[in-house]
Motif scaffolding. Sequence first.
Motif, PDB file in Angstrom:
ATOM      1  N   PHE A 189       0.695  -1.040   0.175  1.00  0.00           N
ATOM      2  CA  PHE A 189       0.037   0.096   0.218  1.00  0.00           C
ATOM      3  C   PHE A 189       0.815   1.337  -0.046  1.00  0.00           C
ATOM      4  CE2 PHE A 189       1.083  -0.473   4.344  1.00  0.00           C
ATOM      5  CZ  PHE A 189       1.094   0.616   5.137  1.00  0.00           C
ATOM      6  N   ARG A 190       0.042   2.206  -0.351  1.00  0.00           N
ATOM      7  CA  ARG A 190       0.987   3.470  -0.407  1.00  0.00           C
ATOM      8  C   ARG A 190       0.814   4.355   0.995  1.00  0.00           C
ATOM      9  NH1 ARG A 190       2.142   6.029  -5.212  1.00  0.00           N
ATOM     10  NH2 ARG A 190       2.887   7.942  -3.879  1.00  0.00           N
ATOM     11  N   TYR A 191       2.039   4.003   1.762  1.00  0.00           N
ATOM     12  CA  TYR A 191       2.128   4.698   3.032  1.00  0.00           C
ATOM     13  C   TYR A 191       2.051   6.163   3.141  1.00  0.00           C
ATOM     14  CZ  TYR A 191       4.720   5.322   7.536  1.00  0.00           C
ATOM     15  OH  TYR A 191       5.011   5.738   8.793  1.00  0.00           O
ATOM     16  N   ASP A 192       2.542   6.857   2.184  1.00  0.00           N
ATOM     17  CA  ASP A 192       2.267   8.418   2.098  1.00  0.00           C
ATOM     18  C   ASP A 192       0.845   8.759   1.859  1.00  0.00           C
ATOM     19  OD1 ASP A 192       2.348   7.414  -0.517  1.00  0.00           O
ATOM     20  OD2 ASP A 192       3.264   9.270  -1.367  1.00  0.00           O
ATOM     21  N   TRP A 193      -0.015   8.141   1.178  1.00  0.00           N
ATOM     22  CA  TRP A 193      -1.243   8.447   0.965  1.00  0.00           C
ATOM     23  C   TRP A 193      -2.286   7.815   2.155  1.00  0.00           C
ATOM     24  CZ3 TRP A 193      -2.622   5.957  -4.531  1.00  0.00           C
ATOM     25  CH2 TRP A 193      -1.999   6.658  -5.510  1.00  0.00           C
ATOM     26  N   ASN A 195      -1.222   8.251   5.044  1.00  0.00           N
ATOM     27  CA  ASN A 195      -0.792   9.108   6.267  1.00  0.00           C
ATOM     28  C   ASN A 195      -1.110  10.524   5.813  1.00  0.00           C
ATOM     29  OD1 ASN A 195       0.224   7.393   8.897  1.00  0.00           O
ATOM     30  ND2 ASN A 195       1.478   6.506   6.940  1.00  0.00           N
ATOM     31  N   ASP A 196      -1.635  10.903   4.805  1.00  0.00           N
ATOM     32  CA  ASP A 196      -2.034  12.059   4.473  1.00  0.00           C
ATOM     33  C   ASP A 196      -3.142  12.569   5.220  1.00  0.00           C
ATOM     34  OD1 ASP A 196      -2.198  14.408   2.365  1.00  0.00           O
ATOM     35  OD2 ASP A 196      -4.120  13.440   1.907  1.00  0.00           O
ATOM     36  N   ARG A 230     -10.087   8.812  -6.931  1.00  0.00           N
ATOM     37  CA  ARG A 230      -9.894  10.103  -6.183  1.00  0.00           C
ATOM     38  C   ARG A 230      -8.869  10.945  -6.594  1.00  0.00           C
ATOM     39  NH1 ARG A 230     -10.884  11.656  -0.825  1.00  0.00           N
ATOM     40  NH2 ARG A 230      -9.284  12.754   0.513  1.00  0.00           N
ATOM     41  N   ASP A 231      -9.048  12.219  -6.728  1.00  0.00           N
ATOM     42  CA  ASP A 231      -8.090  13.138  -6.975  1.00  0.00           C
ATOM     43  C   ASP A 231      -7.000  13.596  -6.126  1.00  0.00           C
ATOM     44  OD1 ASP A 231      -6.695  15.424  -8.273  1.00  0.00           O
ATOM     45  OD2 ASP A 231      -8.524  16.925  -8.626  1.00  0.00           O
ATOM     46  N   LEU A 232      -5.747  13.005  -6.455  1.00  0.00           N
ATOM     47  CA  LEU A 232      -4.572  13.359  -5.517  1.00  0.00           C
ATOM     48  C   LEU A 232      -3.624  14.097  -6.420  1.00  0.00           C
ATOM     49  CD1 LEU A 232      -4.146   9.630  -4.297  1.00  0.00           C
ATOM     50  CD2 LEU A 232      -5.230  11.441  -2.982  1.00  0.00           C
ATOM     51  N   LYS A 373       7.934   5.259  -0.941  1.00  0.00           N
ATOM     52  CA  LYS A 373       6.591   5.972  -0.349  1.00  0.00           C
ATOM     53  C   LYS A 373       5.551   4.687  -0.043  1.00  0.00           C
ATOM     54  CE  LYS A 373       7.406   9.844  -3.440  1.00  0.00           C
ATOM     55  NZ  LYS A 373       6.616  10.587  -4.627  1.00  0.00           N
ATOM     56  N   TRP A 374       5.891   3.349  -0.332  1.00  0.00           N
ATOM     57  CA  TRP A 374       4.808   2.470  -0.068  1.00  0.00           C
ATOM     58  C   TRP A 374       5.503   1.508   1.126  1.00  0.00           C
ATOM     59  CZ3 TRP A 374       7.647  -2.270  -0.486  1.00  0.00           C
ATOM     60  CH2 TRP A 374       8.862  -2.269  -1.269  1.00  0.00           C
ATOM     61  N   ARG A 375       4.558   0.611   1.497  1.00  0.00           N
ATOM     62  CA  ARG A 375       5.018  -0.334   2.450  1.00  0.00           C
ATOM     63  C   ARG A 375       4.500  -1.593   2.346  1.00  0.00           C
ATOM     64  NH1 ARG A 375       7.711   3.539   3.293  1.00  0.00           N
ATOM     65  NH2 ARG A 375       8.243   4.618   5.488  1.00  0.00           N
ATOM     66  N   MET A 376       5.086  -2.849   2.676  1.00  0.00           N
ATOM     67  CA  MET A 376       4.110  -4.081   2.639  1.00  0.00           C
ATOM     68  C   MET A 376       3.779  -4.517   3.999  1.00  0.00           C
ATOM     69  SD  MET A 376       7.427  -6.444   1.887  1.00  0.00           S
ATOM     70  CE  MET A 376       8.123  -5.442   0.604  1.00  0.00           C
TER      71      MET A 376
END
Length: 572
Positions: A189-193, A195-196, A230-232, A373-376
């Motif tokens: 998953f996108r860890y940065d998204w 945690n936004d 979603r608009d990112l 920017k991602w994690r598992m």
Amino acid sequence: MNKTLTTTSVLALALFAAPAFADMEAAQAFLDAEIGDLSTLTREEQEAEMQWFIDAAEPYQGMEINVVSETITTHEYESQVLAKAFEEITGIKVNHDLIGEGDVVEKLQTQMQSGENIYDAYVNDSDLIGTHWRYQQVRNLTDWMAGEGADVTSPTLDVDDFIGTSFTTGPDGKLYQLPTQQFANLYWFRYDWFNDEQNKTDFQEKYGYELGVPVNWSAYEDIAEFFTGRDLSRLGVEGDVFGNMDYGKKDPSLGWRYTDAWMSMAGAGDVGEPNGLPVDEWGIRVNENNQPTGSCVARGGDTNGPAAVYAVTKAIEWLNKYSPPTAMGMTFGEAGPIPAQGNIAQQMFWYTAFTADTVKPGLPVMNEDGTPKWRMAPSPHGVYWQEGQKIGYQDAGSWTLMKSTPVDRAQAAWLYAQFVTSKTVDVKKSHVGLTFIRESTIQDESFTERADKLGGLVEFYRSPARVQWSPTGTNVPDYPKLAQLWWQNIGDAMSGAKTPQEALDSLCADQESVLERLERAGIQGDLGPVLNEERDAEYWFAQPGAPQPKLENEDEEPITVSYDELIQSWNQ
């Protein structure tokens, strides 16, 4: 990789004037140029291990052997770097061929059926453990190391240090294969998204709970819906965003998607490690003697049970609703690079073998400081899943010696297999391919230092959760014959030609046809199938464990967990 090859070539030129068969000078040059401090052994211990290989290989100097593996980064390193070093150190030339995974199985099948020695050793997935144990056409390594292979078995092999030997051990307690690479399928998953702050706030307002790593499929589905469309752009993301990535083309790789434990993630099969007993994640039931007794619910199997139907139904639904429009027509290889392109929020089923290619500088999913920017994380489980079931797949490509290989050639190949898995080289090899096989390597300080660059890979392999990921087990009596049935039947469900129930009814019937042929042929002796009489499904639903009856409500309360808290709990 190219730099290493160049170094090895220089070493070869430097040794041109040396004796016909190189010795410790070649080993020292290899340790200097290639290994350095990247080993769990001290330099003195490395040299001692290399000296053992030199001495043990003396009777085989000048021999040329042939081995084969599938084409992944780890095996490329073995073939292009370690095979050459092994030749310079021992005098044994190794032709390490790299071919497709399906081709490896085909060659192995041909050797099993013909008795012709095509390769002196195979890197063969441990998914075939049930095949090897029943057909008895591979050398079991337990007896080999105590007998014909005793003089060529390294005193520093340390089998107990290998993390995957439970996958390559038969019900008879014998070790049939030696792992040389392993990788798991995990949630990505996108860890940065996640945690936004805006994303977190909007998700909380819409769904009533916190955005985080999904523990179950209900939460995964909510997150997939939330991110799709979603608009990112405020985060610099261009183009359409999708909440799920998968693939659905009717292709052999579609079968892996399901035999590689998708059903167990949903909750099909029984509790057990490394695989469910008496019913495994393929839905195949065995009796107390480990003989397959059925695949369909009517015989006590679970291939077409409610949990399996739920698994396939959800996969198709998510593929259609939350994935790129092209995903349905993609194969495994085509879909694999897509998350790294920067528009995917999460993927339930992501192989850690992609890690090396997903941490390259300059990718949209990488930060400028080299961190991802991602994690598992552990994959979420479906509504039928129970504590104690496996929750994912772990590939264990393992050295396999056929009985049809002449003893001297098998001995020389066994030396090479041990060399490429030795403690001297394993840390370096693991840094190249990121496919861990040794506990000592996983715990090495060099991976502690690199952990923040690998998105949770190191933390996962050091965690207690690791044991819930395992390959296909011993319930499957003939992997090559049965595996090909999966993609053909599930492909019909993916295309809409059949409903998931119809496709799985056909799949379990096809599997039982193979089991019946094996039973009639008697070629697996007392280990082969003995099919149960068919009974009403309600009889089997009333028995403990799998198959489970259909739940009235397959939507459970969604649960998420903070990734950082998850990692902290593992560390503790």
